[in-house]
Design a protein around this motif. Sequence first.
Motif, PDB file in Angstrom:
ATOM      1  N   MET A   1     -36.167  34.868   0.511  1.00 28.18           N
ATOM      2  CA  MET A   1     -35.076  35.028   1.494  1.00 28.18           C
ATOM      3  C   MET A   1     -33.737  34.973   0.747  1.00 28.18           C
ATOM      4  SD  MET A   1     -34.546  32.799   4.933  1.00 28.18           S
ATOM      5  CE  MET A   1     -33.944  33.551   6.420  1.00 28.18           C
ATOM      6  N   VAL A   9     -29.308  33.753   9.479  1.00 31.12           N
ATOM      7  CA  VAL A   9     -30.246  32.943  10.273  1.00 31.12           C
ATOM      8  C   VAL A   9     -29.543  31.674  10.777  1.00 31.12           C
ATOM      9  CG1 VAL A   9     -32.335  31.508  10.148  1.00 31.12           C
ATOM     10  CG2 VAL A   9     -32.356  33.792   9.173  1.00 31.12           C
ATOM     11  N   MET A  13     -28.698  30.620  14.654  1.00 27.46           N
ATOM     12  CA  MET A  13     -29.165  29.362  15.242  1.00 27.46           C
ATOM     13  C   MET A  13     -28.007  28.552  15.807  1.00 27.46           C
ATOM     14  SD  MET A  13     -31.971  28.380  12.349  1.00 27.46           S
ATOM     15  CE  MET A  13     -32.156  26.695  12.809  1.00 27.46           C
ATOM     16  N   PHE A 181     -30.997  17.503   9.578  1.00 24.56           N
ATOM     17  CA  PHE A 181     -31.886  18.627   9.872  1.00 24.56           C
ATOM     18  C   PHE A 181     -31.543  19.816   8.967  1.00 24.56           C
ATOM     19  CE2 PHE A 181     -32.395  22.682  12.095  1.00 24.56           C
ATOM     20  CZ  PHE A 181     -33.761  22.681  12.326  1.00 24.56           C
ATOM     21  N   LEU A 184     -32.134  19.245   5.135  1.00 22.54           N
ATOM     22  CA  LEU A 184     -33.527  19.239   4.694  1.00 22.54           C
ATOM     23  C   LEU A 184     -34.134  20.642   4.699  1.00 22.54           C
ATOM     24  CD1 LEU A 184     -34.771  15.976   6.439  1.00 22.54           C
ATOM     25  CD2 LEU A 184     -34.241  16.329   4.023  1.00 22.54           C
ATOM     26  N   ALA A 185     -33.301  21.632   4.928  1.00 22.81           N
ATOM     27  CA  ALA A 185     -33.761  23.024   4.871  1.00 22.81           C
ATOM     28  C   ALA A 185     -33.563  23.530   3.439  1.00 22.81           C
ATOM     29  CB  ALA A 185     -32.958  23.868   5.849  1.00 22.81           C
ATOM     30  N   PRO A 186     -34.391  24.463   3.028  1.00 19.79           N
ATOM     31  CA  PRO A 186     -34.278  24.955   1.653  1.00 19.79           C
ATOM     32  C   PRO A 186     -33.117  25.936   1.485  1.00 19.79           C
ATOM     33  CG  PRO A 186     -36.066  26.057   2.756  1.00 19.79           C
ATOM     34  CD  PRO A 186     -35.519  25.086   3.739  1.00 19.79           C
ATOM     35  N   VAL A 187     -31.936  25.462   1.748  1.00 25.69           N
ATOM     36  CA  VAL A 187     -30.740  26.307   1.587  1.00 25.69           C
ATOM     37  C   VAL A 187     -29.685  25.530   0.813  1.00 25.69           C
ATOM     38  CG1 VAL A 187     -31.014  27.740   3.647  1.00 25.69           C
ATOM     39  CG2 VAL A 187     -29.869  25.565   3.844  1.00 25.69           C
ATOM     40  N   LYS A 188     -28.932  26.260   0.018  1.00 27.15           N
ATOM     41  CA  LYS A 188     -27.825  25.626  -0.708  1.00 27.15           C
ATOM     42  C   LYS A 188     -26.791  25.166   0.311  1.00 27.15           C
ATOM     43  CE  LYS A 188     -27.967  28.101  -5.079  1.00 27.15           C
ATOM     44  NZ  LYS A 188     -27.245  28.913  -6.028  1.00 27.15           N
TER      45      LYS A 188
ATOM     46  N   GLU B  72     -32.327  24.142  -2.248  1.00 28.96           N
ATOM     47  CA  GLU B  72     -32.970  25.444  -2.020  1.00 28.96           C
ATOM     48  C   GLU B  72     -34.331  25.510  -2.705  1.00 28.96           C
ATOM     49  OE1 GLU B  72     -30.412  24.845  -3.880  1.00 28.96           O
ATOM     50  OE2 GLU B  72     -30.500  26.003  -5.747  1.00 28.96           O
ATOM     51  N   MET B  75     -36.605  21.656  -1.167  1.00 29.32           N
ATOM     52  CA  MET B  75     -37.114  21.618   0.206  1.00 29.32           C
ATOM     53  C   MET B  75     -38.238  22.621   0.449  1.00 29.32           C
ATOM     54  SD  MET B  75     -35.733  19.117   1.342  1.00 29.32           S
ATOM     55  CE  MET B  75     -34.447  18.065   0.707  1.00 29.32           C
ATOM     56  N   LYS B  76     -38.444  23.516  -0.525  1.00 31.14           N
ATOM     57  CA  LYS B  76     -39.600  24.419  -0.426  1.00 31.14           C
ATOM     58  C   LYS B  76     -40.893  23.616  -0.618  1.00 31.14           C
ATOM     59  CE  LYS B  76     -37.819  28.749  -0.514  1.00 31.14           C
ATOM     60  NZ  LYS B  76     -38.085  29.661   0.587  1.00 31.14           N
ATOM     61  N   PHE B  96     -37.434  22.927  17.349  1.00 29.40           N
ATOM     62  CA  PHE B  96     -37.138  22.002  16.265  1.00 29.40           C
ATOM     63  C   PHE B  96     -37.907  22.395  15.002  1.00 29.40           C
ATOM     64  CE2 PHE B  96     -38.066  17.640  14.425  1.00 29.40           C
ATOM     65  CZ  PHE B  96     -36.801  17.450  13.909  1.00 29.40           C
ATOM     66  N   SER B  99     -37.273  26.565  14.088  1.00 29.31           N
ATOM     67  CA  SER B  99     -36.000  26.902  13.440  1.00 29.31           C
ATOM     68  C   SER B  99     -35.998  26.467  11.976  1.00 29.31           C
ATOM     69  CB  SER B  99     -34.825  26.286  14.197  1.00 29.31           C
ATOM     70  OG  SER B  99     -35.050  24.922  14.396  1.00 29.31           O
ATOM     71  N   GLY B 100     -36.644  25.333  11.701  1.00 29.99           N
ATOM     72  CA  GLY B 100     -36.754  24.899  10.309  1.00 29.99           C
ATOM     73  C   GLY B 100     -37.552  25.893   9.485  1.00 29.99           C
ATOM     74  N   LEU B 102     -37.915  29.086  10.084  1.00 31.75           N
ATOM     75  CA  LEU B 102     -37.137  30.325   9.898  1.00 31.75           C
ATOM     76  C   LEU B 102     -36.201  30.175   8.699  1.00 31.75           C
ATOM     77  CD1 LEU B 102     -36.297  31.245  13.598  1.00 31.75           C
ATOM     78  CD2 LEU B 102     -37.891  32.424  12.079  1.00 31.75           C
ATOM     79  N   LEU B 103     -35.653  28.962   8.531  1.00 34.11           N
ATOM     80  CA  LEU B 103     -34.773  28.718   7.386  1.00 34.11           C
ATOM     81  C   LEU B 103     -35.553  28.741   6.066  1.00 34.11           C
ATOM     82  CD1 LEU B 103     -32.451  25.920   8.756  1.00 34.11           C
ATOM     83  CD2 LEU B 103     -31.792  28.213   8.088  1.00 34.11           C
ATOM     84  N   HIS B 104     -36.851  28.503   6.156  1.00 37.04           N
ATOM     85  CA  HIS B 104     -37.683  28.605   4.953  1.00 37.04           C
ATOM     86  C   HIS B 104     -37.948  30.061   4.592  1.00 37.04           C
ATOM     87  CE1 HIS B 104     -38.651  24.305   5.217  1.00 37.04           C
ATOM     88  NE2 HIS B 104     -39.056  24.436   3.984  1.00 37.04           N
ATOM     89  N   GLY B 105     -37.597  30.939   5.486  1.00 36.69           N
ATOM     90  CA  GLY B 105     -37.773  32.361   5.200  1.00 36.69           C
ATOM     91  C   GLY B 105     -39.059  32.940   5.744  1.00 36.69           C
ATOM     92  N   GLN B 147     -42.810  18.510  11.840  1.00 41.32           N
ATOM     93  CA  GLN B 147     -41.807  19.330  11.153  1.00 41.32           C
ATOM     94  C   GLN B 147     -41.923  19.183   9.636  1.00 41.32           C
ATOM     95  OE1 GLN B 147     -37.963  18.187  10.526  1.00 41.32           O
ATOM     96  NE2 GLN B 147     -37.113  20.254  10.486  1.00 41.32           N
TER      97      GLN B 147
END
Lengths: 360, 310
Positions: A1, A9, A13, A181, A184-188, B72, B75-76, B96, B99-100, B102-105, B147
């Motif tokens: 991604m 995304v 959201m 929340f 803890l997502a894999p985003v910078k 980035e 959290m994978k 909940f 959406s998490g 979706l952020l993982h791709g 989650q």
Amino acid sequence: MTPLSQIWVIAKMELGRVFFSRRSFWVYLLALFPTVIFLGHAIDAQLKVKRWGGERGVKAELLDQAQSGMTDEQVLALVGKPVTDQTRKRRARRDDDPADKQPEVRRYMMYFDGKRRVDLRFEDGKLVSRNARVLMNFEDDRRVYAGMFQYFYLRLGIFFGCLGIFINLFRGEMLDRSLHFWFLAPVKREVLLLGKYLAGLIAAAVIFGGGAMLSFLAMVLPHDSVEVQTFWQTIGTEHAFWYAAAAALGCVGYGSVFLASGLLLRNPIIPAIVILVWESINGFLPDVMQKLSVLHYLQSLCPVPVPLPTEMPAVLKMLLAPAAPTAVWISVAGLLTLTGLVLFAAMQAARRLEINYGAE
Amino acid sequence: MSTPEIVFDNVSKFYGEVLGVNRVDLHIPPGITSLVGPNGSGKTTLMNLMTGLVHPNAGVIQVRGISPFAPEKLMKILGYATQYDAGPRGATGFDFINSGLLLHGFSTAEAEKRTWQAIERVGLTAAAKRKVAGYSKGMRQRIRLAQSIAHDPLVLILDEPLNGLDPLVRAETIALFREYAAGGRHVVLSSHVLQEVDVFSDQVILIANGMIVAEGQIKSVREEIHEHPSQYLLHCKEASRVASLLFAETHISEIRLAPEGQGLLVLTRNREAFATALERIALSGIDIDGVIPTDENVDALYEYLIGGGR
């Protein structure tokens, strides 16, 4: 991604929460306030036309023949019955100076010729003053709109609206204890910040850009159809575009500033006051410093300059008078550069940000 | 290839002038590791440090070779069920988790599939479309667990995961931890209910006042503390006779009668010598029905370490 798709995304959201946040519902009131004012003005004018026109309306040519020195009876005979007619007699006082030549009787008549309201003042039966005012004056309304846009919409509406929207993007989540929340997502963190900024920007631009357009239409449309048509065919579209652009760019600039403030400071009131004061005193500052103001660039984009009344106190005039405008392309580029710098600082703050809800 | 360990190298964290953790050195291997300590001891700080929610003032942290400063990447492979109850405002249980993901791709379809799988795993299918804000404490605990496992991470970090769960769900949750750890993954959890973690943990890390006081397998931690007297319950009919024989041993520091006539509570400073002495007593013809170590659970160990010993 890719980071870009992550930004999108995140923005998607966040959009629902930004648009329908109870915490910033008052933003809609700020955005719609000018529309309400101009609609009110139009409705009021329409009601007056309805009330004063018809049987009591008179011909404009006859009204123009009423000259100073004519008696009230002559005017009545020439023009006919007025819409309103009030007579005031002076009360005799014991200490009246015989040399005082105040009129004994004053009479006020108001006529309406379908467009103009004409107020006639008689003293002791003679016409002494005549004041004509077009009920729906397009030029006047455009100037009023320009003043409202620069002094209320840009300085206060968009300013406080962006404060409400953007400061909540991070600070609000800290208060709700839900920011982890996102962390803890894999985003910078930089990507997260840009995603949230984009969501805030879309919402603010729609709300305030839409508000600017609605109020512009509410100002233009009630006028004479020929005038309106001519306006659209000449400069109308361009003016509408620049008002909407200035509103949207205001959201770009103020949005970045308040997003950064929400990351750097706990109390949103402090940055709001500091920035408001900075924007207000900006006119006093040297040219270079003036370029560090969002308002400076926004005012440079406004299509109609606002003339300040000559009787305005000098200090107030200095505060309200925009600095020498900057060229449009420099204004846009300057604003975007300023936004870029602020967002860069915000990214650094986001990288350092920790989840410590107990401290909030 | 990344190092399959969670490493803390001389890590300190202060909140202003308040100590979070101090000079922590840890090497956490795969398996179930329990962080045990009282409230405010620094368990959550350790977890927040390894997930990047807070940053260390000193030292370096690596989670399977990845720095917490690179969310980035981290959290994978990591799922964290925090102690924080709140999720995004107005989100349902489904939203909940979805959406998490979706952020993982994950694609929309894949995210939905994984969401339902995770929700089913924690037994919340019926409540999935209800708002998280309306969930009970146990349900919130479970949705957070769902989650954290939804993207199938290599490292699962769980802050007090068994709090608020009923016995059945608790057993299912522990089974889930075991299943996760069996695949060579990390399961790091915290608890202050000590008895519950020594049953299923592979490792335990005891923490007090921001410092690690012991780490390793519960038994080996226990064995490391040579000076600590061990307590045993001896089931025997001739308690007073056994007591008099044991008093002759130099390693015995205390002998008491166990409550309700169960036998003797014996405190020894040398397990091996104690075992030899018991063997000698048994060979002399005195019946000893059973020997039960009474302080090999985390409670006793913890009490000893934190409370300054007996």
